[in-house]
Motif scaffolding. Sequence first.
Motif, short mmCIF file in Angstrom:
data_model
loop_
_atom_site.label_atom_id
_atom_site.label_comp_id
_atom_site.label_asym_id
_atom_site.label_seq_id
_atom_site.Cartn_x
_atom_site.Cartn_y
_atom_site.Cartn_z
N LEU A 1 29.18 -7.96 120.48
CA LEU A 1 28.82 -9.21 121.15
C LEU A 1 27.91 -10.02 120.24
O LEU A 1 27.32 -9.47 119.30
CB LEU A 1 28.16 -8.97 122.50
N GLU A 2 27.80 -11.32 120.53
CA GLU A 2 27.01 -12.21 119.69
C GLU A 2 25.63 -12.50 120.28
O GLU A 2 24.66 -12.62 119.54
CB GLU A 2 27.77 -13.52 119.49
N GLU A 3 25.54 -12.60 121.60
CA GLU A 3 24.25 -12.86 122.25
C GLU A 3 24.18 -12.11 123.57
O GLU A 3 25.20 -11.90 124.23
CB GLU A 3 24.05 -14.36 122.50
N GLY A 4 22.94 -11.74 123.96
CA GLY A 4 22.74 -11.01 125.20
C GLY A 4 22.79 -9.51 124.97
O GLY A 4 22.68 -9.03 123.84
N ARG A 5 22.98 -8.78 126.07
CA ARG A 5 23.10 -7.33 125.99
C ARG A 5 24.14 -6.85 126.98
O ARG A 5 24.36 -7.46 128.02
CB ARG A 5 21.74 -6.66 126.27
N LEU A 6 24.77 -5.72 126.64
CA LEU A 6 25.78 -5.12 127.50
C LEU A 6 25.40 -3.69 127.82
O LEU A 6 25.09 -2.90 126.92
CB LEU A 6 27.14 -5.11 126.80
N LEU A 7 25.44 -3.35 129.11
CA LEU A 7 25.34 -1.96 129.52
C LEU A 7 26.76 -1.42 129.57
O LEU A 7 27.61 -1.95 130.30
CB LEU A 7 24.68 -1.85 130.89
N ILE A 8 27.04 -0.41 128.77
CA ILE A 8 28.39 0.11 128.61
C ILE A 8 28.45 1.52 129.17
O ILE A 8 27.68 2.39 128.77
CB ILE A 8 28.80 0.10 127.13
N ILE A 9 29.39 1.73 130.11
CA ILE A 9 29.56 3.05 130.72
C ILE A 9 30.96 3.54 130.38
O ILE A 9 31.96 2.94 130.78
CB ILE A 9 29.34 3.02 132.23
N HIS A 10 31.01 4.64 129.64
CA HIS A 10 32.28 5.27 129.24
C HIS A 10 32.46 6.52 130.09
O HIS A 10 31.67 7.46 130.00
CB HIS A 10 32.22 5.62 127.74
N THR A 11 33.49 6.52 130.94
CA THR A 11 33.74 7.63 131.84
C THR A 11 34.78 8.56 131.23
O THR A 11 35.89 8.13 130.87
CB THR A 11 34.24 7.12 133.21
N PHE A 12 34.43 9.83 131.11
CA PHE A 12 35.31 10.80 130.47
C PHE A 12 36.47 11.20 131.38
O PHE A 12 36.32 11.19 132.62
CB PHE A 12 34.52 12.06 130.08
N ALA A 13 37.56 11.60 130.77
CA ALA A 13 38.69 12.16 131.54
C ALA A 13 38.27 13.50 132.11
O ALA A 13 37.52 14.26 131.49
CB ALA A 13 39.90 12.31 130.65
#
Length: 225
Positions: free
Chosen positions: A211-223
Amino acid sequence: MRKAIILAYIAQPLNNSRLKKFTQEAVAAGALLICADSAGEAALAWDLLPHWLVGDMDSIAPAVLRELTARPSVKVDSHPAEKDETDLELAIERALSEGATEITIVGGVGGRLDHTLGNLYLLAMPSLARSKARVRILSENEEVFLLSPDDSPLLLEGKKGELVSLFPFNGDATGVYTENLYYPLRHETLYFGPSRGISNVMLAESAEISLEEGRLLIIHTFAQS
């Protein structure tokens, strides 16, 4: 790069868990192990001794506390119960003071909602941003990152079909770009509030997010295996 593993609250430290395997392998490879209060119980259940036990010691079982404090290799960083920081926050500060540049917080989600939200917000600690340490939260079923432009791009490794959700954190996230996700984003804006970024799907064993600006909360859910 010095790696640190912080054990946070784990409701059931299962012997056949992803968390046990990851923690044991990381410590065997030389990672610093820090336990936040009652997480010392999980360490002992997994046949591990922390390098540091941190917190106000109000929730750890007294017998476990006696056993850990009796071990010369275990350092104790004790704090009063009436304090401004949670035990996990203190453990993160301890990891940074020990020179950690890559931190995995094991556990700390599930259970009380206020604790879960508080632990997610710890990813935005100013001291973490200043240190530029890489940090994630790892639970049995998912991993969580807070991505800023300085950290971009983030490479996620997993399996085809696993879910990835993107949440703008404390404001809009602009210039969001993804690779190998079913719903592609090409320098787009995810607005704070709407749920557009939830439940995307990995198309390969890796995916990339920036991303270029801001912030992202990223949640990766496992199989589920």
